[in-house]
Motif scaffolding. Structure first.
Motif, PDB file in Angstrom:
ATOM      1  N   VAL A 158     -45.527   0.707   6.981  1.00 50.41           N
ATOM      2  CA  VAL A 158     -45.835  -0.526   6.244  1.00 50.41           C
ATOM      3  C   VAL A 158     -46.301  -0.170   4.835  1.00 50.41           C
ATOM      4  O   VAL A 158     -45.902  -0.801   3.850  1.00 50.41           O
ATOM      5  N   PHE A 159     -47.126   0.866   4.742  1.00 51.31           N
ATOM      6  CA  PHE A 159     -47.646   1.323   3.442  1.00 51.31           C
ATOM      7  C   PHE A 159     -46.491   1.680   2.504  1.00 51.31           C
ATOM      8  O   PHE A 159     -46.449   1.250   1.349  1.00 51.31           O
ATOM      9  N   ASP A 160     -45.527   2.455   3.008  1.00 52.90           N
ATOM     10  CA  ASP A 160     -44.395   2.890   2.180  1.00 52.90           C
ATOM     11  C   ASP A 160     -43.500   1.722   1.786  1.00 52.90           C
ATOM     12  O   ASP A 160     -42.907   1.727   0.707  1.00 52.90           O
ATOM     13  N   ASN A 161     -43.398   0.721   2.648  1.00 53.69           N
ATOM     14  CA  ASN A 161     -42.590  -0.445   2.322  1.00 53.69           C
ATOM     15  C   ASN A 161     -43.213  -1.272   1.211  1.00 53.69           C
ATOM     16  O   ASN A 161     -42.522  -1.756   0.320  1.00 53.69           O
ATOM     17  N   ILE A 162     -44.521  -1.420   1.247  1.00 53.79           N
ATOM     18  CA  ILE A 162     -45.200  -2.184   0.200  1.00 53.79           C
ATOM     19  C   ILE A 162     -45.190  -1.416  -1.121  1.00 53.79           C
ATOM     20  O   ILE A 162     -44.993  -1.990  -2.196  1.00 53.79           O
ATOM     21  N   SER A 163     -45.364  -0.107  -1.040  1.00 53.30           N
ATOM     22  CA  SER A 163     -45.414   0.728  -2.259  1.00 53.30           C
ATOM     23  C   SER A 163     -44.038   1.282  -2.620  1.00 53.30           C
ATOM     24  O   SER A 163     -43.938   2.330  -3.264  1.00 53.30           O
ATOM     25  N   TYR A 164     -42.982   0.579  -2.209  1.00 49.55           N
ATOM     26  CA  TYR A 164     -41.606   1.064  -2.392  1.00 49.55           C
ATOM     27  C   TYR A 164     -41.302   1.402  -3.849  1.00 49.55           C
ATOM     28  O   TYR A 164     -40.724   2.440  -4.150  1.00 49.55           O
ATOM     29  N   ALA A 165     -41.704   0.523  -4.778  1.00 57.82           N
ATOM     30  CA  ALA A 165     -41.410   0.757  -6.198  1.00 57.82           C
ATOM     31  C   ALA A 165     -42.401   1.736  -6.826  1.00 57.82           C
ATOM     32  O   ALA A 165     -42.108   2.335  -7.863  1.00 57.82           O
ATOM     33  N   TYR A 166     -43.550   1.901  -6.182  1.00 59.97           N
ATOM     34  CA  TYR A 166     -44.591   2.791  -6.722  1.00 59.97           C
ATOM     35  C   TYR A 166     -45.120   3.680  -5.598  1.00 59.97           C
ATOM     36  O   TYR A 166     -46.197   3.442  -5.034  1.00 59.97           O
ATOM     37  N   PRO A 167     -44.373   4.703  -5.227  1.00 66.03           N
ATOM     38  CA  PRO A 167     -44.734   5.545  -4.071  1.00 66.03           C
ATOM     39  C   PRO A 167     -46.050   6.295  -4.231  1.00 66.03           C
ATOM     40  O   PRO A 167     -46.604   6.784  -3.252  1.00 66.03           O
ATOM     41  N   ASN A 168     -46.537   6.407  -5.458  1.00 61.83           N
ATOM     42  CA  ASN A 168     -47.796   7.126  -5.681  1.00 61.83           C
ATOM     43  C   ASN A 168     -49.016   6.202  -5.657  1.00 61.83           C
ATOM     44  O   ASN A 168     -50.128   6.613  -6.010  1.00 61.83           O
ATOM     45  N   SER A 169     -48.825   4.968  -5.234  1.00 60.27           N
ATOM     46  CA  SER A 169     -49.932   4.007  -5.182  1.00 60.27           C
ATOM     47  C   SER A 169     -50.989   4.455  -4.173  1.00 60.27           C
ATOM     48  O   SER A 169     -50.665   5.029  -3.124  1.00 60.27           O
ATOM     49  N   ASP A 170     -52.257   4.169  -4.482  1.00 56.26           N
ATOM     50  CA  ASP A 170     -53.329   4.523  -3.545  1.00 56.26           C
ATOM     51  C   ASP A 170     -53.491   3.429  -2.497  1.00 56.26           C
ATOM     52  O   ASP A 170     -52.976   2.309  -2.636  1.00 56.26           O
ATOM     53  N   LYS A 171     -54.226   3.749  -1.451  1.00 53.55           N
ATOM     54  CA  LYS A 171     -54.381   2.834  -0.317  1.00 53.55           C
ATOM     55  C   LYS A 171     -55.063   1.545  -0.734  1.00 53.55           C
ATOM     56  O   LYS A 171     -54.721   0.455  -0.250  1.00 53.55           O
ATOM     57  N   LEU A 172     -56.006   1.642  -1.658  1.00 53.22           N
ATOM     58  CA  LEU A 172     -56.768   0.476  -2.102  1.00 53.22           C
ATOM     59  C   LEU A 172     -55.851  -0.557  -2.758  1.00 53.22           C
ATOM     60  O   LEU A 172     -55.947  -1.758  -2.491  1.00 53.22           O
ATOM     61  N   SER A 173     -54.939  -0.065  -3.611  1.00 52.83           N
ATOM     62  CA  SER A 173     -54.015  -0.963  -4.319  1.00 52.83           C
ATOM     63  C   SER A 173     -53.061  -1.654  -3.351  1.00 52.83           C
ATOM     64  O   SER A 173     -52.777  -2.853  -3.483  1.00 52.83           O
ATOM     65  N   VAL A 174     -52.561  -0.901  -2.379  1.00 54.16           N
ATOM     66  CA  VAL A 174     -51.636  -1.464  -1.396  1.00 54.16           C
ATOM     67  C   VAL A 174     -52.333  -2.520  -0.542  1.00 54.16           C
ATOM     68  O   VAL A 174     -51.789  -3.601  -0.289  1.00 54.16           O
ATOM     69  N   GLU A 175     -53.550  -2.215  -0.102  1.00 49.74           N
ATOM     70  CA  GLU A 175     -54.294  -3.179   0.718  1.00 49.74           C
ATOM     71  C   GLU A 175     -54.624  -4.437  -0.079  1.00 49.74           C
ATOM     72  O   GLU A 175     -54.584  -5.555   0.453  1.00 49.74           O
ATOM     73  N   LYS A 176     -54.949  -4.270  -1.354  1.00 50.60           N
ATOM     74  CA  LYS A 176     -55.248  -5.423  -2.206  1.00 50.60           C
ATOM     75  C   LYS A 176     -54.023  -6.325  -2.337  1.00 50.60           C
ATOM     76  O   LYS A 176     -54.129  -7.559  -2.244  1.00 50.60           O
ATOM     77  N   ALA A 177     -52.847  -5.711  -2.540  1.00 50.27           N
ATOM     78  CA  ALA A 177     -51.608  -6.484  -2.647  1.00 50.27           C
ATOM     79  C   ALA A 177     -51.322  -7.220  -1.349  1.00 50.27           C
ATOM     80  O   ALA A 177     -50.887  -8.385  -1.350  1.00 50.27           O
ATOM     81  N   ALA A 178     -51.566  -6.553  -0.208  1.00 52.51           N
ATOM     82  CA  ALA A 178     -51.335  -7.182   1.102  1.00 52.51           C
ATOM     83  C   ALA A 178     -52.291  -8.349   1.322  1.00 52.51           C
ATOM     84  O   ALA A 178     -51.903  -9.390   1.879  1.00 52.51           O
ATOM     85  N   LYS A 179     -53.514  -8.195   0.891  1.00 52.89           N
ATOM     86  CA  LYS A 179     -54.492  -9.287   1.040  1.00 52.89           C
ATOM     87  C   LYS A 179     -54.108 -10.484   0.180  1.00 52.89           C
ATOM     88  O   LYS A 179     -54.212 -11.639   0.616  1.00 52.89           O
ATOM     89  N   LEU A 180     -53.640 -10.223  -1.031  1.00 53.39           N
ATOM     90  CA  LEU A 180     -53.208 -11.319  -1.909  1.00 53.39           C
ATOM     91  C   LEU A 180     -52.025 -12.077  -1.309  1.00 53.39           C
ATOM     92  O   LEU A 180     -51.893 -13.290  -1.488  1.00 53.39           O
ATOM     93  N   ALA A 181     -51.165 -11.349  -0.590  1.00 56.71           N
ATOM     94  CA  ALA A 181     -49.996 -11.963   0.049  1.00 56.71           C
ATOM     95  C   ALA A 181     -50.308 -12.500   1.442  1.00 56.71           C
ATOM     96  O   ALA A 181     -49.406 -12.957   2.146  1.00 56.71           O
ATOM     97  N   ASN A 182     -51.582 -12.406   1.832  1.00 54.38           N
ATOM     98  CA  ASN A 182     -52.012 -12.881   3.152  1.00 54.38           C
ATOM     99  C   ASN A 182     -51.347 -12.100   4.290  1.00 54.38           C
ATOM    100  O   ASN A 182     -51.070 -12.637   5.357  1.00 54.38           O
ATOM    101  N   ALA A 183     -51.067 -10.814   4.039  1.00 54.53           N
ATOM    102  CA  ALA A 183     -50.406  -9.979   5.047  1.00 54.53           C
ATOM    103  C   ALA A 183     -51.364  -8.986   5.690  1.00 54.53           C
ATOM    104  O   ALA A 183     -51.047  -8.405   6.731  1.00 54.53           O
ATOM    105  N   ASP A 184     -52.543  -8.794   5.096  1.00 51.77           N
ATOM    106  CA  ASP A 184     -53.469  -7.765   5.583  1.00 51.77           C
ATOM    107  C   ASP A 184     -53.906  -8.026   7.015  1.00 51.77           C
ATOM    108  O   ASP A 184     -54.027  -7.097   7.807  1.00 51.77           O
TER     109      ASP A 184
END
Length: 573
Positions: free
Chosen positions: A428-454
């Protein structure tokens, strides 16, 4: 076409001259040793019956042993070089094909099915490399053997050589005739295999729909027909190619028997010794083998060339190249107005999908595109995303045509959530960070929370490390869409395009996602396609399409006042 394909293949191998020259040198050595061995055998035969020749015979036997071992080693080494060269070519061809597929414009893919493309990228390349391997392992060796043997036989007896040279073309004529027929059937076999792959892909992708409509029997019958077509084409191709070897062997056996009779007469008249006849017969036997090998290779080569033509067809497909003549050095500025000027477009010639569309989008505006099914909403977005080019008219960013903008920079600044979701085989992490594979966990979780997916991601077996793929059935369509939306949140684009982005989400979740999207769209230019008109009431401008034409535009209140198509659509909801 075949000549062009053959020349391109040859040119590809000339790019690695060291391996090619090494293969030729090693092949020359092992062929020379193979031709020299009958000379030693003939000398040994001539020494039989002579007195005090034991030492000479032992010496000849050791010489033969040395030649056999050396020949085997060089033969093995030549095969190793050929395999490395061919498989490296196959690897390069796969990389070139995949790179080309990423370069080609979307319209090119409209001409091929997924099954056909997969077949070309896998089966065709494998068949091509197998055919080329035979060329370098058997054809080259056979050709060198023929050259060496002709000179060696000429040195022994010119009359018998003339017989061999006169009779041998019979095998070539037969092989050539069969080769042409087999090429025709190999082409039919490839087409039949393509149709079979397409049907298999369709069945696998739509298995639930097939069950729902009880279409299993229909597809089984159709698949049976595809298999029958492929089997018949394969049988004919295999039959013609397999007849080459036994036919040429039969002709060569007749030639060999005739040589024995003539050779016996030559010995009686003192033109040959018994040992020389044995040597010549060994040469004649070796001389027939290269023709068998070459004829067999030529037959296999027909199938390999048919595969190469299909691969080069893809590689040579028209590219979406932006030349320096229309390339602008201007940096993409999404703070400028986006203008659609007299856009006309058709997927198929003579069937226009968009007709004379003109409108503009001001910086920071939210524009909605609505209309009945088939009115051209998604097509308009496809043109804006540069998946297709308009037949006429232009799309401008400021005063710069969209085709003149750098594609890489263009896509970096645009985010799109499509109606259909795509998840790659990854976490799931790699799918969300598909365009930015070097993203940290905090950024990915924040994006998921904004999308109501967390919330639902945390409930998965391994959370953000849960492995997903395109066939993932443990996630609902809505959950898959939320992951796609989270991917766009992480990208934080300057231009946002939503093509039915919330169509697979339940009403309660949609409210939350809409609020999150409103935050994401704040201060950005946004384009929304929606069937549910309640989701676009706050848009600054609403473009209404019907049958590929722009019939009206304005904000919600203005359009409701006019009581046109938008009013009718809104009332029907």
């Amino acid at each position: 076409m075949k000549k062009t394909t053959m020349s391109r293949l040859l040119y590809s191998f000339l790019q690695t001259p060291f391996r090619l020259i090494s293969l030729i040198i090693v092949s020359i050595v092992h062929v020379s040793l193979a031709v020299y061995l009958p000379v030693l055998i003939g000398e040994a035969v001539d020494f039989i019956g002579q007195k005090n020749n034991t030492q000479t015979l032992i010496s000849l036997l050791f010489s033969m042993l040395f030649v056999i071992i050396a020949h085997s080693l060089f033969l093995w080494f030549s095969g190793l070089i050929a395999q490395k060269m061919v498989f490296q070519y196959g690897k390069n061809l796969k990389n070139e094909l995949m790179a080309r597929l990423h370069q080609l414009p979307i319209p090119v893919f409209d001409n091929y099915t997924t099954g056909d493309l997969i077949s070309r990228a896998t089966t065709d390349i494998e068949q091509l490399t197998n055919g080329l391997l035979l060329v370098f392992e058997q054809f080259l060796t056979g050709l060198l053997t023929l050259i060496f043997l002709i000179f060696s036989m000429a040195n022994l007896d010119g009359v018998m050589l003339a017989m061999v040279l006169f009779l041998t073309p019979l095998t070539l004529l037969v092989a050539n005739f069969i080769g042409k027929r087999s090429y025709h059937f190999y082409e039919k076999q490839l087409m039949a295999r393509k149709k079979e792959s397409q049907l298999i892909e369709e069945v696998v992708r739509q298995k639930s729909l097939i069950q729902l409509f009880n279409a299993k029997e229909k597809f089984l019958n159709l698949f049976d027909k595809r298999i029958e077509d492929y089997t018949l084409a394969s049988q004919k191709a295999t039959f013609y190619s397999s007849t080459v070897n036994p036919v040429t062997r039969f002709l060569n056996s007749l030639i060999y028997a005739l040589l024995i009779g003539v050779g016996a007469l030559r010995i009686l008249h003192g033109f040959l010794s018994l040992g020389q006849l044995v040597t010549f017969l060994n040469y004649a036997k070796q001389y027939s083998k290269p023709f068998n090998d070459i004829s067999s290779v030529l037959s296999e080569l027909q199938g390999a060339l048919a595969c190469a033509e299909r691969l080069y067809e893809l590689i040579d497909a028209k590219n979406d190249i932006e030349t320096s003549e229309n390339q602008s050095n201007k940096t993409l500025n999404l703070k400028e107005k986006i203008t659609f000027e007299n856009i006309n477009f058709s997927y198929q010639k003579g069937h226009r999908v968009l007709k004379d569309i003109s409108f503009s989008i001001n910086p920071g505006e939210t524009v909605a595109i609505v209309g009945p099914t088939g009115s051209g909403k998604t097509t308009l977005i496809n043109l804006l995303m540069r998946f297709y080019s308009p037949d006429s008219g232009s799309i401008l960013f400021g005063d710069t045509a969209i085709q003149a903008l750098d594609k890489k920079e263009f896509y970096q600044k645009i985010g799109m959530v499509a109606q259909t979701t795509w998840l790659k085989k990854a976490s799931v992490f790699d799918n969300i960070s598909y365009a930015y594979p070097n993203s940290d966990k905090l950024s990915v979780e924040k994006a998921a929370k904004l999308a109501n997916a967390d919330h639902f991601i945390q409930q998965l077996p391994d959370g953000y490390d849960t492995l997903l793929d395109e066939s993932q059935t443990s996630l609902s369509e809505g959950q898959r869409q939320l992951i796609s939306i989270a991917r766009v949140f992480l990208k934080a684009p300057e231009l946002l395009i939503l093509d039915e982005a919330t169509s697979s989400i339940d009403a309660n979740t949609e409210v939350l996602v809409q609020n999150a999207l409103q935050k994401l769209m704040a201060g950005k230019t946004s384009i929304i396609i929606a069937h549910r008109l309640s989701t676009i009431m706050k848009a600054d401008n609403i473009i209404v399409l019907k049958d590929g034409r722009l019939v009206e535009s304005g904000n919600h209140q203005e359009l409701m006042t006019r009581k046109g198509l938008y009013y009718e659509m809104y009332q029907s909801h």
